[in-house]
Design an enzyme around this catalytic site. Structure first.
Site, mmCIF file in Angstrom:
data_model
loop_
_atom_site.group_PDB
_atom_site.id
_atom_site.type_symbol
_atom_site.label_atom_id
_atom_site.label_comp_id
_atom_site.label_asym_id
_atom_site.label_seq_id
_atom_site.Cartn_x
_atom_site.Cartn_y
_atom_site.Cartn_z
ATOM 1 N N GLU A 1 0.830 -1.204 0.000
ATOM 2 C CA GLU A 1 0.000 0.000 0.000
ATOM 3 C C GLU A 1 0.868 1.259 0.000
ATOM 4 O O GLU A 1 1.690 1.454 0.873
ATOM 5 C CB GLU A 1 -0.939 -0.004 1.210
ATOM 6 N N CYS B 1 -7.607 -1.565 7.960
ATOM 7 C CA CYS B 1 -6.225 -1.579 7.478
ATOM 8 C C CYS B 1 -5.788 -0.168 7.104
ATOM 9 O O CYS B 1 -4.721 0.298 7.513
ATOM 10 C CB CYS B 1 -6.091 -2.532 6.285
ATOM 11 N N HIS C 1 -1.050 -5.819 2.331
ATOM 12 C CA HIS C 1 -2.283 -6.608 2.335
ATOM 13 C C HIS C 1 -1.971 -8.008 1.826
ATOM 14 O O HIS C 1 -1.277 -8.167 0.810
ATOM 15 C CB HIS C 1 -3.329 -5.960 1.417
HETATM 16 N N1 PCA Z 1 -8.269 -6.564 6.790
HETATM 17 C C1 PCA Z 1 -9.258 -5.514 6.886
HETATM 18 C C2 PCA Z 1 -9.270 -5.124 8.328
HETATM 19 C C3 PCA Z 1 -8.519 -6.173 9.066
HETATM 20 C C4 PCA Z 1 -7.851 -6.980 8.018
HETATM 21 O O1 PCA Z 1 -7.061 -7.912 8.213
HETATM 22 C C5 PCA Z 1 -8.977 -4.372 5.904
HETATM 23 O O2 PCA Z 1 -8.501 -4.618 4.800
HETATM 24 O O3 PCA Z 1 -9.234 -3.212 6.240
#
Ligand code: PCA
Length: 216
Positions: A84, A141, A163
């Site tokens: 990200e 996140c 992610h």
């Molecule tokens: N993924 C979610 C919140 C917690 C996680 O592991 C997200 O992409 O925001």
């Protein structure tokens, strides 16, 4: 005898399970991670709830005083590793749009200072499918990344949010529940990818500490 300097801390955060998944791959990766050379690894697992995260993230950062931060979370529909680039101050529950007051304090979008284009390249060259993402969503996140990037800018340390796709087991459980197949990646590969990211994010700090200037 002069006191030894404590080793720099790499803080790695994961999230608890959420959204009907029995586990969160970020927790599984965090469990298998090793400290990069010369560093101390501090692990933290965060709740998937806005108020609790808003309270715990600054506290964890202030306690750990990290020299670098890597945050991990699940992106259920991601076919690979998503690095990200930025975090948005707006936040909302899944499927909802942020209301005007659902906005974190800050100057606007915050960017990582880490060379994630280079990291994506390295991961792909290591056979680990990765790409840079320009949108971490509006859920926890992104919310946590925004808080971490604020702290990291104030303390001039690098931070990254990665992610992760579901594990094959989570994708299989989801297929049993819904009949729909999600993409997946095994924990061993994801752990290897985070280990490479950890080496890059802490090596940069080591170079900086040694007084080296950025090469062009
Ligand atoms: N993924 C979610 C919140 C917690 C996680 O592991 C997200 O992409 O925001």
């Amino acid at each position: 005898m002069p006191a030894r300097r404590p080793p720099p801390v790499l803080l790695v955060t994961a999230f608890e399970p959420f959204g009907g998944f029995s586990s969160n791959p970020s927790m599984e990766v965090l469990a298998g991670l090793r400290a990069p050379p010369g560093c101390r690894l501090v692990r933290a697992t965060l709740p998937v709830a806005f108020a609790a995260a808003a309270e715990s993230v600054p506290r964890i950062l202030d306690q750990a005083r990290p020299a670098a931060v890597i945050s991990l979370g699940l992106a259920a529909d991601s076919p690979g590793l998503r690095l990200e680039r930025l975090a948005n101050p707006l936040w909302a529950e899944p499927g909802q749009s942020p209301r005007p007051e659902q906005r974190l304090e800050g100057p606007g979008v915050r960017f990582t200072t880490l060379d994630i284009d280079d990291l994506a390249l390295r991961l792909c060259r290591a056979g680990l499918p990765a790409a840079v993402s320009q949108d971490a969503g509006r859920y926890l996140c992104n919310f946590v990344y925004y808080l971490v990037l604020g702290w990291s800018a104030r303390h001039q340390i690098p931070a990254l949010f990665m992610h992760l796709p579901p594990t094959p087991r989570l994708a299989a459980e989801h297929a049993l529940r819904t009949g729909r197949i999600l993409p997946s990646m095994d924990v061993e590969r994801m752990t290897r990818a985070v280990q490479i990211a950890a080496a890059q994010i802490t090596a940069r700090r080591a170079r900086k500490a040694a007084g080296a200037t950025e090469s062009p």
